[in-house]
Design an enzyme around this catalytic site. Structure first.
Site, mmCIF file in Angstrom:
data_model
loop_
_atom_site.group_PDB
_atom_site.id
_atom_site.type_symbol
_atom_site.label_atom_id
_atom_site.label_comp_id
_atom_site.label_asym_id
_atom_site.label_seq_id
_atom_site.Cartn_x
_atom_site.Cartn_y
_atom_site.Cartn_z
ATOM 1 N N ASN A 173 2.395 6.823 4.172
ATOM 2 C CA ASN A 173 2.821 5.538 4.703
ATOM 3 C C ASN A 173 3.091 4.598 3.527
ATOM 4 O OD1 ASN A 173 3.455 3.570 6.596
ATOM 5 N ND2 ASN A 173 1.418 3.493 7.518
ATOM 6 N N GLU A 232 0.837 -1.196 0.000
ATOM 7 C CA GLU A 232 0.000 0.000 0.000
ATOM 8 C C GLU A 232 0.874 1.248 0.000
ATOM 9 O OE1 GLU A 232 -3.455 -0.294 2.731
ATOM 10 O OE2 GLU A 232 -3.077 1.800 3.213
ATOM 11 N N ARG A 257 5.317 2.878 8.765
ATOM 12 C CA ARG A 257 6.325 3.775 8.180
ATOM 13 C C ARG A 257 5.722 5.167 7.995
ATOM 14 N NH1 ARG A 257 7.246 -0.860 4.516
ATOM 15 N NH2 ARG A 257 9.085 -1.971 5.280
ATOM 16 N N ASP A 290 0.242 5.316 0.623
ATOM 17 C CA ASP A 290 -0.828 6.187 1.146
ATOM 18 C C ASP A 290 -0.530 7.663 1.244
ATOM 19 O OD1 ASP A 290 -2.534 4.151 2.034
ATOM 20 O OD2 ASP A 290 -1.407 3.910 3.896
ATOM 21 N N GLU A 315 -2.693 10.576 3.232
ATOM 22 C CA GLU A 315 -3.880 10.844 4.054
ATOM 23 C C GLU A 315 -3.833 12.289 4.526
ATOM 24 O OE1 GLU A 315 -5.413 6.891 6.263
ATOM 25 O OE2 GLU A 315 -3.528 7.681 7.044
#
Ligand SMILES: *[C@@H]1O[C@H](CO)[C@@H](O)[C@H](O)[C@H]1NC(C)=O
Length: 293
Positions: A125, A106, A134, A108, A110
């Protein structure tokens, strides 16, 4: 005279090669429906200009989200987003890539909203083989609610780069040689969503969503996808090594880009897992290569 011409020629060559930038190919704006479909709460997405623009709506009943039609192994994925304006405390807008299996990968972005006039936080992340932890958090150098800004991910065999407009804010290099898993054989879909996360998002959950300010609206444009489309179970991309993002210029950031990355690290970092000695008594191995320390 000859030597003068020669040096003129050399400096011209230098200029040309120096000007070759490692900026990803310029995204082409398309309509929502070209690359995406709603995932949930279909009635909370509204379309404008024939789908060139979409708004995600969060109210006290539900948030909403959408996902790419295709799955991709590598490429460049970007979105122009205008974040929820005004009082957005407790509200999270996400833009991410994810594979669909248990040991998932994944990537990301956000965006954590805030009370009116207080700054958003951008959290990133990277999960590889089901392992995340992370997190990095930064403030942005602009107000993301005022106008559209471009958020994009470049993903190839060598690195994953997070861009905000033209600025690389994070790089995750392929560190397989030093024991870190890197996403390379699990296709990912692209997702975006808007939801209520007031249990953790703003000042660690202290600031709650003010429902009297609903509906909360995030606006989207662009919907650019330039990836190697692969079936969900594919282990490799059919055109591997032949696409623009596989070429030399995209295998690493250039000096100017590392300089900008450093600027972000020094001026805007709030949290960096690489320097969190409480969670990680020894520095995670990829941090040095990613220039996060
Ligand atoms: C919200 O604003 C407060 C006060 O300025 C700040 O400490 C915090 O980092 C901001 N962002 C979030 C998402 O909490």
């Amino acid at each position: 005279m000859a030597s003068f011409l020669w040096s003129l020629c050399l400096s011209f060559l230098f200029l040309v090669s120096g000007a070759r930038s490692a900026q990803p190919k310029k995204p082409v704006d398309v309509q929502f429906g070209r690359n995406y479909v709603p995932t949930w709460a279909f009635d909370h997405i509204k379309y404008y200009n024939g789908g060139a623009e979409a708004q995600l709506i969060l109210d006290k009943y539900t948030g909403t989200g959408f996902q790419s039609k295709g799955s991709y192994l590598f490429g460049h994925f970007s979105m122009h987003i205008k974040m929820v304006a005004g009082d957005s405390a407790g509200v999270v807008t996400a833009f991410y890539l994810s594979s669909q299996n248990t040991e998932h990968d994944e990537i990301d972005f956000e965006f954590l909203g805030n009370r009116t006039g207080q700054p958003y936080i951008l959290q990133t992340n990277v999960f590889t083989g089901g392992k995340g932890n992370r997190e990095q958090r930064i403030y942005l150098w602009f107000d993301p609610t005022k106008t559209y800004h471009t958020y994009s991910v470049l993903w190839n065999m060598y690195q994953i780069v997070f861009f905000v407009d033209d600025v690389p804010i994070r790089v995750f290099k392929n560190s397989k040689d030093i024991g870190v898993r890197f996403p390379f054989d699990q296709p990912m879909k692209i997702y975006s969503s808007l939801w209520n996360a007031d249990d953790w998002a703003t000042r660690g959950g202290l600031e709650k969503t003010d429902w009297s300010k609903a509906p909360f609206i995030a606006s989207y444009k662009g919907f650019h996808v330039d990836g190697c489309e692969a079936s969900v179970n594919a282990k490799f991309c059919a055109t591997q090594g032949k696409r623009w993002w596989d070429q030399k210029a995209f295998q690493d950031l250039d000096a100017a880009q590392y300089k900008r990355l450093k600027w972000v690290r020094q001026k805007y970092t709030i949290y960096n897992y690489c320097t969190d000695r409480v969670r990680f008594p020894t520095t995670p191995v990829e941090c040095k290569r990613d220039r996060d320390i």
